[in-house]
Design a protein around this motif. Structure first.
Motif, mmCIF file in Angstrom:
data_model
loop_
_atom_site.group_PDB
_atom_site.id
_atom_site.type_symbol
_atom_site.label_atom_id
_atom_site.label_comp_id
_atom_site.label_asym_id
_atom_site.label_seq_id
_atom_site.Cartn_x
_atom_site.Cartn_y
_atom_site.Cartn_z
ATOM 1 N N SER A 1 1.227 5.217 6.031
ATOM 2 C CA SER A 1 1.354 4.066 5.127
ATOM 3 C C SER A 1 2.524 3.163 5.484
ATOM 4 C CB SER A 1 1.514 4.579 3.698
ATOM 5 O OG SER A 1 2.723 5.294 3.613
ATOM 6 N N SER B 1 -8.381 10.514 -2.290
ATOM 7 C CA SER B 1 -8.290 9.059 -2.100
ATOM 8 C C SER B 1 -6.991 8.491 -2.665
ATOM 9 C CB SER B 1 -9.496 8.362 -2.722
ATOM 10 O OG SER B 1 -9.560 8.698 -4.082
ATOM 11 N N HIS B 2 -6.301 9.244 -3.539
ATOM 12 C CA HIS B 2 -4.998 8.789 -4.045
ATOM 13 C C HIS B 2 -3.972 8.755 -2.911
ATOM 14 C CE1 HIS B 2 -4.327 13.117 -3.822
ATOM 15 N NE2 HIS B 2 -5.410 13.268 -4.582
ATOM 16 N N THR B 3 -4.205 9.533 -1.858
ATOM 17 C CA THR B 3 -3.211 9.680 -0.790
ATOM 18 C C THR B 3 -3.705 9.102 0.543
ATOM 19 O OG1 THR B 3 -2.414 11.696 -1.829
ATOM 20 C CG2 THR B 3 -1.880 11.430 0.489
ATOM 21 N N VAL B 4 -4.994 9.294 0.829
ATOM 22 C CA VAL B 4 -5.500 8.854 2.136
ATOM 23 C C VAL B 4 -6.892 8.239 1.971
ATOM 24 C CG1 VAL B 4 -6.336 11.189 2.705
ATOM 25 C CG2 VAL B 4 -5.949 9.571 4.541
ATOM 26 N N GLY B 5 -7.088 7.103 2.630
ATOM 27 C CA GLY B 5 -8.396 6.464 2.618
ATOM 28 C C GLY B 5 -9.084 6.688 3.960
ATOM 29 N N ARG C 1 -1.053 4.171 0.459
ATOM 30 C CA ARG C 1 -1.996 5.144 1.028
ATOM 31 C C ARG C 1 -1.889 5.188 2.549
ATOM 32 N NH1 ARG C 1 -8.032 5.422 -0.799
ATOM 33 N NH2 ARG C 1 -8.187 3.206 -0.349
ATOM 34 N N HIS C 2 -2.239 6.320 3.090
ATOM 35 C CA HIS C 2 -2.395 6.447 4.532
ATOM 36 C C HIS C 2 -3.884 6.220 4.817
ATOM 37 C CE1 HIS C 2 1.497 8.468 4.183
ATOM 38 N NE2 HIS C 2 0.941 9.119 3.174
ATOM 39 N N TRP C 3 -4.209 5.993 6.087
ATOM 40 C CA TRP C 3 -5.620 5.767 6.418
ATOM 41 C C TRP C 3 -6.027 6.606 7.614
ATOM 42 C CZ3 TRP C 3 -9.390 3.031 3.915
ATOM 43 C CH2 TRP C 3 -8.968 2.261 2.838
ATOM 44 N N ARG D 1 0.826 -1.204 0.000
ATOM 45 C CA ARG D 1 0.000 0.000 0.000
ATOM 46 C C ARG D 1 0.865 1.260 0.000
ATOM 47 N NH1 ARG D 1 -1.419 2.099 5.464
ATOM 48 N NH2 ARG D 1 0.257 1.341 6.749
#
Ligand code: FAD
Length: 579
Positions: free
Chosen positions: A128, A95-99, A63-65, A61
């Motif tokens: 991430s 959403s490309h960076t954080v979900g 992405r950060h969440w 992954r």
């Protein structure tokens, strides 16, 4: 051939009986689908605990969440949901960076222990580069500006968010200038990624939240001003010519979630009738408090285990003698309670040994809300504590520990709605000064009643206020006209009402002891060697069925049986029709 009548009669009776127990069985069905406070259409990913690792911590992954742990019955979580949904809608372009994900601790209590948290809503920023085993996260504050908090968390990971130093060249098609901390600029940068990479520079000369947008020529010459505004929509418009053609679709205007929530639900606009607690609701509340809430906090934290232990003792001393079903659960647990805090696993084992289900039931009767996440657990907790004060009052205070000090400690230490617990802590801070450390039964009965009405007043009109059961002073004039504020002897009337509504003569109790004024015959259970009346009837009918089958076999196979049956059944035979 022998008649089947001896068989059919008891079988029919058995079927009827099973049918009559149907609604009770239906009550214990699992929560209806769609019980969740969030749907995927809210721009968040609703997760189960088992999915957490695969979704948030998957190997490659990038992405950060931002993960929200909530509890669908926590009033503050319900009130917070419109804000979070609006926020999720505002940042859906990131959403490309954080979900954004959510998980309901009412169903997946283990998520609280996994992260070592005991309060909801909890907002965890999970970068991430962290692993499932590390359990690393930063906590965001649900009360403060979420956008700014998330931007601050993301800044170390997204180079474009870091402000340019003076003299540093903006290696990007456009430069944004704004006073620190660059609220709008950083938002625009994330909105524009990945198709357009922008940079920003602090400019204290710009006031009122305005952002200046300038085009940066390819040769790195002086920037050409495109415009200045404090409106995000206007700034997006200024940046449009710089975007590659494929990325120009304007962001759709997010529907106002607040407005949607404020509208009364069509299906729930008619008012429901408040009902006294049922045994099922009290039982579900106790199970959820111990299996879900108490199991989610660290029992060895100072004050937590004494709060849990005293709560179990209180329940046992006031309820076990009043309800066979509750007594069956509480007595073995109360007999086990060690002085020292047990481990988390030992606590769960003790609950299982005492007959507590591993997953709390989610079936509510008098606490059923017009939506699956309204009322339910917190309603049953209030009812439970009112019931305890009423039971203590009914026994004339001769025995049994006071309720309020124990309730207060348990709520503050364990209630999963941490915000509610904090409010309750503040709202009852002067309790000891007001009613004493060992309050008299009548005093604490009325104290809790008044405090609950104060909470009702404060929460009236909030998103957690079920439109079908609007929060108001209790009891209503329809339930008790002599309890109205200012009525003569209102307090005494209210105490008498609360006793009828919650006390040992109310429907939840199966075999009230003591004061004959409140004694009522048991409704569904009797104490015969630990079996309920229903259990005994079912056993008797099964026995009758087995006897009937044996009789039918005997009538058919044995000669003497055939003779006897023919003679015995003659009254049932149709008389020969007159010729
Ligand atoms: C200790 C505690 C603190 C809470 N704090 C908050 C908070 O800060 N913010 C938040 O959003 N939510 C809070 N909640 C949840 C909130 O109070 C309600 O429980 C929840 O919104 C469900 O409401 P309800 O309509 O079922 O009625 P509830 O208020 O849960 O009441 C349950 C039932 O008790 C009866 N009742 C109502 N008032 C009284 C009274 N005065 N005396 C006796 N019986 C009464 C009624 O039959 C009612 O249906 C708290 C809950 C608890 C247990």
């Amino acid at each position: 051939m022998p008649s089947l009548s001896p068989l059919l009669l008891p079988l029919a009776a058995l079927l009827l009986l099973l049918a009559s127990t149907g609604p009770r069985a239906a009550h214990s069905a699992p929560a209806a689908a769609g019980a969740a406070l969030y749907q995927a259409s809210d721009h968040v990913t609703p997760l189960k605990f088992d999915d957490l690792r695969a979704v948030v911590y998957s190997g490659e992954r990038r992405r950060h969440w931002l993960l929200q742990l909530y509890h669908r019955y926590c009033g503050h979580c319900i009130n917070f949901a419109p804000t979070f949904k609006q926020f999720a809608s505002d940042v859906k372009g990131w959403s490309h960076t954080v979900g954004l994900a959510v998980i309901d601790s009412a169903d997946f209590a283990q998520v609280m222990t996994h992260y070592g948290l005991n309060g909801v809503p909890s907002l965890l920023f999970i970068p991430s580069n962290t692993s499932w085993e590390q359990k690393y996260f930063s906590l965001l504050n649900s009360e403060a500006n979420l956008m700014e908090q998330l931007l601050n968390q993301l800044q170390p990971f997204v180079p474009q968010l870091v402000p340019l130093q003076s003299g540093e060249a903006a290696n990007s098609p456009a430069l944004l200038e704004e006073a620190s901390p660059g609220r709008l600029s950083r938002r625009l940068i994330l909105d524009s990624l990945p198709s357009l990479s922008l940079r920003w520079r602090p400019n204290a000369g710009l006031s009122g939240g305005a952002v200046r947008v300038s085009r940066v020529p390819a040769a790195g010459g002086g920037a050409a001003a495109l415009g200045e505004s404090a409106s995000i929509d206007e700034l997006r418009r200024l940046l449009t010519p710089l975007r590659p053609p494929s990325a120009v679709a304007p962001p759709a205007a997010a529907p106002s979630v607040m407005a949607k929530v404020a509208q009364p639900s069509d299906s729930s606009s008619s008012h429901g009738e408040l009902r006294p607690p049922t045994l099922d609701d009290l039982r579900s509340g106790i199970i959820r408090a111990l299996v879900s809430d108490a199991a989610a906090v660290s029992l060895d934290k100072p004050g937590v285990w004494p709060a849990v232990r005293d709560f179990v003792r209180l329940l046992n001393s006031h309820l076990s003698a009043r309800s066979l079903e509750l007594g069956r659960l509480l007595r073995p647990l109360a007999a086990w309670l060690p002085e020292e805090p047990p481990s988390h696993d030992r606590w769960l084992r003790a609950l299982a040994d005492a007959g507590f289900p591993t997953r709390p039931p989610d079936a509510w009767v008098s606490c059923r809300g017009s939506k699956p996440f309204l009322r339910g657990y917190p309603c049953s907790l209030w009812q439970l504590f009112h019931t305890l004060t009423a039971v203590r009052f009914a026994t004339a205070g001769a025995s049994g520990p006071p309720v309020m000090p124990v309730m207060r400690r348990f709520i503050i230490a364990c209630f999963s709605c941490r915000y509610c617990a904090e409010n309750f802590d503040k709202g009852t801070a002067g309790m000891e000064a007001e009613i004493g450390a060992q309050p008299a039964p009548g005093v604490e009965l009325l104290y809790l009643w008044r405090k609950h009405n104060t909470v009702n007043k404060r929460l009236s009109g909030e998103s957690s206020d079920d439109p079908a059961y609007p929060k108001a002073r209790f009891p209503s004039a329809a339930l008790c006209s002599e309890c109205a504020e200012g009525a003569a002897s209102a307090d005494a009337n209210a105490a008498a009402f609360l006793l009828r509504w919650y006390g040992p003569g109310a429907g939840w109790a199966s075999h009230p002891e003591g004061d004959s004024d409140f004694a009522k015959p048991a409704i569904s259970t009797v104490d015969i060697m630990g079996f309920s009346r229903l259990d005994l009837v079912i056993v008797a009918l099964c026995f009758a069925c087995v006897l009937s089958v044996l009789l039918a076999v005997w009538c058919r196979l044995s000669r003497s049986g055939r003779r006897l049956c023919r003679r015995g059944l003659s009254p049932f035979r149709r008389s020969p029709s007159p010729v």
